[in-house]
Structures are given as C-alpha cells and as structure tokens.
Write a protein that holds these residues in place. Structure first.
Motif, mmCIF file in Angstrom:
data_model
loop_
_atom_site.group_PDB
_atom_site.id
_atom_site.type_symbol
_atom_site.label_atom_id
_atom_site.label_comp_id
_atom_site.label_asym_id
_atom_site.label_seq_id
_atom_site.Cartn_x
_atom_site.Cartn_y
_atom_site.Cartn_z
ATOM 1 N N ARG A 83 50.419 -21.637 -21.693
ATOM 2 C CA ARG A 83 50.447 -22.443 -20.489
ATOM 3 C C ARG A 83 49.565 -21.884 -19.370
ATOM 4 N N MET A 84 48.301 -21.614 -19.741
ATOM 5 C CA MET A 84 47.243 -21.307 -18.773
ATOM 6 C C MET A 84 46.285 -22.482 -18.765
ATOM 7 N N THR A 85 45.710 -22.777 -17.615
ATOM 8 C CA THR A 85 44.821 -23.922 -17.534
ATOM 9 C C THR A 85 43.438 -23.602 -18.101
ATOM 10 N N VAL A 86 42.726 -24.681 -18.439
ATOM 11 C CA VAL A 86 41.330 -24.598 -18.860
ATOM 12 C C VAL A 86 40.537 -25.544 -17.968
ATOM 13 N N THR A 87 39.509 -25.033 -17.313
ATOM 14 C CA THR A 87 38.697 -25.862 -16.428
ATOM 15 C C THR A 87 37.620 -26.545 -17.256
ATOM 16 N N LEU A 88 37.854 -27.805 -17.591
ATOM 17 C CA LEU A 88 36.921 -28.553 -18.426
ATOM 18 C C LEU A 88 35.776 -29.147 -17.609
ATOM 19 N N GLY A 89 35.961 -29.250 -16.316
ATOM 20 C CA GLY A 89 34.968 -29.830 -15.423
ATOM 21 C C GLY A 89 35.549 -29.905 -14.034
ATOM 22 N N PRO A 90 34.808 -30.433 -13.080
ATOM 23 C CA PRO A 90 35.288 -30.437 -11.692
ATOM 24 C C PRO A 90 36.536 -31.275 -11.461
ATOM 25 N N ARG A 91 36.830 -32.248 -12.336
ATOM 26 C CA ARG A 91 37.979 -33.131 -12.120
ATOM 27 C C ARG A 91 39.033 -33.010 -13.215
ATOM 28 N N ASN A 92 38.886 -32.028 -14.107
ATOM 29 C CA ASN A 92 39.837 -31.875 -15.210
ATOM 30 C C ASN A 92 40.176 -30.406 -15.430
ATOM 31 N N ARG A 93 41.467 -30.108 -15.289
ATOM 32 C CA ARG A 93 41.961 -28.751 -15.517
ATOM 33 C C ARG A 93 43.346 -28.851 -16.174
ATOM 34 N N PRO A 94 43.373 -29.217 -17.453
ATOM 35 C CA PRO A 94 44.655 -29.335 -18.154
ATOM 36 C C PRO A 94 45.224 -27.972 -18.508
ATOM 37 N N GLU A 95 46.473 -27.984 -18.931
ATOM 38 C CA GLU A 95 47.177 -26.742 -19.276
ATOM 39 C C GLU A 95 47.753 -26.871 -20.681
ATOM 40 N N PRO A 96 47.018 -26.444 -21.711
ATOM 41 C CA PRO A 96 47.588 -26.467 -23.063
ATOM 42 C C PRO A 96 48.841 -25.602 -23.140
ATOM 43 N N ASP A 97 49.727 -25.967 -24.075
ATOM 44 C CA ASP A 97 50.960 -25.185 -24.215
ATOM 45 C C ASP A 97 50.693 -23.810 -24.798
ATOM 46 N N VAL A 98 49.732 -23.708 -25.703
ATOM 47 C CA VAL A 98 49.331 -22.418 -26.277
ATOM 48 C C VAL A 98 47.812 -22.411 -26.384
ATOM 49 N N LEU A 99 47.219 -21.256 -26.114
ATOM 50 C CA LEU A 99 45.768 -21.095 -26.173
ATOM 51 C C LEU A 99 45.406 -19.843 -26.949
ATOM 52 N N VAL A 100 44.371 -19.938 -27.778
ATOM 53 C CA VAL A 100 43.740 -18.756 -28.350
ATOM 54 C C VAL A 100 42.355 -18.679 -27.744
ATOM 55 N N VAL A 101 42.055 -17.548 -27.112
ATOM 56 C CA VAL A 101 40.791 -17.399 -26.391
ATOM 57 C C VAL A 101 40.101 -16.111 -26.808
ATOM 58 N N GLU A 102 38.824 -16.043 -26.487
ATOM 59 C CA GLU A 102 38.069 -14.813 -26.713
ATOM 60 C C GLU A 102 38.636 -13.709 -25.826
ATOM 61 N N SER A 103 38.881 -12.532 -26.409
ATOM 62 C CA SER A 103 39.456 -11.429 -25.640
ATOM 63 C C SER A 103 38.577 -11.032 -24.464
ATOM 64 N N GLU A 104 37.276 -11.155 -24.609
ATOM 65 C CA GLU A 104 36.367 -10.784 -23.533
ATOM 66 C C GLU A 104 36.513 -11.679 -22.311
ATOM 67 N N ALA A 105 37.165 -12.829 -22.488
ATOM 68 C CA ALA A 105 37.360 -13.734 -21.352
ATOM 69 C C ALA A 105 38.540 -13.318 -20.487
ATOM 70 N N CYS A 106 39.265 -12.297 -20.900
ATOM 71 C CA CYS A 106 40.534 -11.946 -20.249
ATOM 72 C C CYS A 106 40.440 -10.626 -19.498
ATOM 73 N N THR A 107 39.321 -10.364 -18.843
ATOM 74 C CA THR A 107 39.143 -9.080 -18.161
ATOM 75 C C THR A 107 39.681 -9.082 -16.739
ATOM 76 N N GLU A 108 39.817 -10.249 -16.127
ATOM 77 C CA GLU A 108 40.273 -10.342 -14.738
ATOM 78 C C GLU A 108 41.748 -10.695 -14.701
ATOM 79 N N LEU A 109 42.583 -9.749 -14.252
ATOM 80 C CA LEU A 109 44.034 -9.943 -14.306
ATOM 81 C C LEU A 109 44.525 -11.028 -13.362
ATOM 82 N N LYS A 110 43.774 -11.343 -12.325
ATOM 83 C CA LYS A 110 44.197 -12.370 -11.379
ATOM 84 C C LYS A 110 43.594 -13.738 -11.695
ATOM 85 N N GLU A 111 42.932 -13.860 -12.831
ATOM 86 C CA GLU A 111 42.354 -15.144 -13.213
ATOM 87 C C GLU A 111 43.449 -16.167 -13.472
#
Length: 206
Positions: A83-111
């Motif tokens: 339940r983290m959001t994904v910014t798909l564009g300026p008018r769309n930021r949905p929140e999938p229930d579960v996400l698998v992401v690249e580990s390198e994308a998770c360096t900022e703890l306040k993101e």
C-alpha cells in the motif's frame, strides 16, 4: 472487539470542517503530499481523490499472505511493499495493495511514492467498492505505464479462498495478456519463481 473505521483510518480521526475544493483540472500527484488532513491510503485517479473504505478481513489477510510469501521469494535486487503509491503521471497516483519494486528505488526512507519504471509487479485485491477500478481502470493505467506484471486477487465466494488472475505486459501493444488463473496454489516463474499456498490465507504468517 473490532472498532468501526472511517475511510480506513483509526477511530480518533475526524474529517476537516470543510473538504478541499478540487482545482480546475483536478488535483495533481504532488497534492497528495501537500493537502492537509487527507485520510490514509487516499489515491489519485484522473485528477480525483479516491478515499479508502473500511477493509474486509479477506482483503487484509490476502495482502498479508501475498506480502509475506513474496518477501520469501524475491531475489536481493527486489523488495516488497504494501500500500505505497505509484506516480504514473501528474494526474494519477494509485496505491496498489502489494508492490514488488527494484531495491535501488528504496534508498530514501521518507519517500512516499514510487515511479512506474521501478515497479516489477503490482497487485490489487478486489473489494466491493473498488471492483471497477481494480478490474478496469488501474490495470489499464499500469499497462500504459509499462509495469511488466499485474495480479488481480478475487474472493471465491464458494470456497472463501483467493483466486489470483495473473497478467503479463505485451510491450508492443502496452496491454496486459492473461497468463493464468490460480486457485488453491499460485505457482509462476516470472517475474521470479514463487509458489504460494492460497489455502493458507487464514493462517497466521510467520
């Protein structure tokens, strides 16, 4: 004893005296981080705010099962979030229930959001109030953003077990292709090998 929830928040939350008035053209993805007093898990779809309804036991247990199972299966280059959001564009930021992401994308703890190019798999667990979004609106937007894998989880009313519909992106058309419907056991080889006992949804995960 279960406590009534408002928009998925804790009982102490109270709505603002006045709800924000949408600007001309709708809200933007950045507004989710700026608007005060938004309920938790607020999404942005086509410039409109979408508030989360109280979640069912099935919904929360399905998220718990999938998140725990995927955490055990993902290689070190990937990570799992709920339940983290994904910014798909300026008018769309949905929140999938579960996400698998690249580990390198998770360096900022306040993101507070991920970019679609960092997402390997998006999972939506269908609720009564979100059927149209989970079955139609969100998959279309995830595919257009080139998220390579999408799973839709439904409740089988007869067995009371989850049914997982698995989709893979066909890159030339930017559309999802169904690759399987899984009951009792989910076993796939992409985006990485994983086997999930779907009958374990009512067991406590380690």
């Amino acid at each position: 004893m279960a406590t009534s929830m408002i928009f998925g928040r804790d009982p102490e939350w109270t709505p603002p005296k006045e709800w924000p008035i949408p600007p001309v053209g709708g809200y933007t993805a950045d507004d989710l981080d700026r608007l005060p007093n938004l309920p938790r898990h607020t999404e942005l779809i086509d410039g409109s705010l979408v508030f989360a309804s109280p979640q069912t036991v099935f919904h929360m247990r399905a998220i718990r099962l999938l998140q725990a199972s995927l955490l055990h299966a993902t290689p070190p280059a990937l990570d799992v979030y709920s339940r983290m959001t994904v910014t798909l564009g300026p008018r769309n930021r949905p929140e999938p229930d579960v996400l698998v992401v690249e580990s390198e994308a998770c360096t900022e703890l306040k993101e507070t959001t991920f970019q679609p190019e960092d997402v390997v798999l998006a999972v939506e667990v269908v609720s009564e109030d979100s059927e149209a979004r989970d079955r139609d609106t969100k998959p279309l937007k995830y595919a257009e953003a080139r998220i390579p894998h999408f799973w839709r989880v439904e409740l089988d009313e007869e067995t009371e077990l989850p049914v997982v519909h698995v989709f893979e992106l066909e890159p030339t058309t930017k559309a999802y292709v169904a690759t399987g419907i899984h009951r009792e056991q989910l076993k796939v080889s992409v985006p990485f090998p994983v086997k999930i006992d779907l009958t374990a949804i009512n067991r406590r995960q380690p």
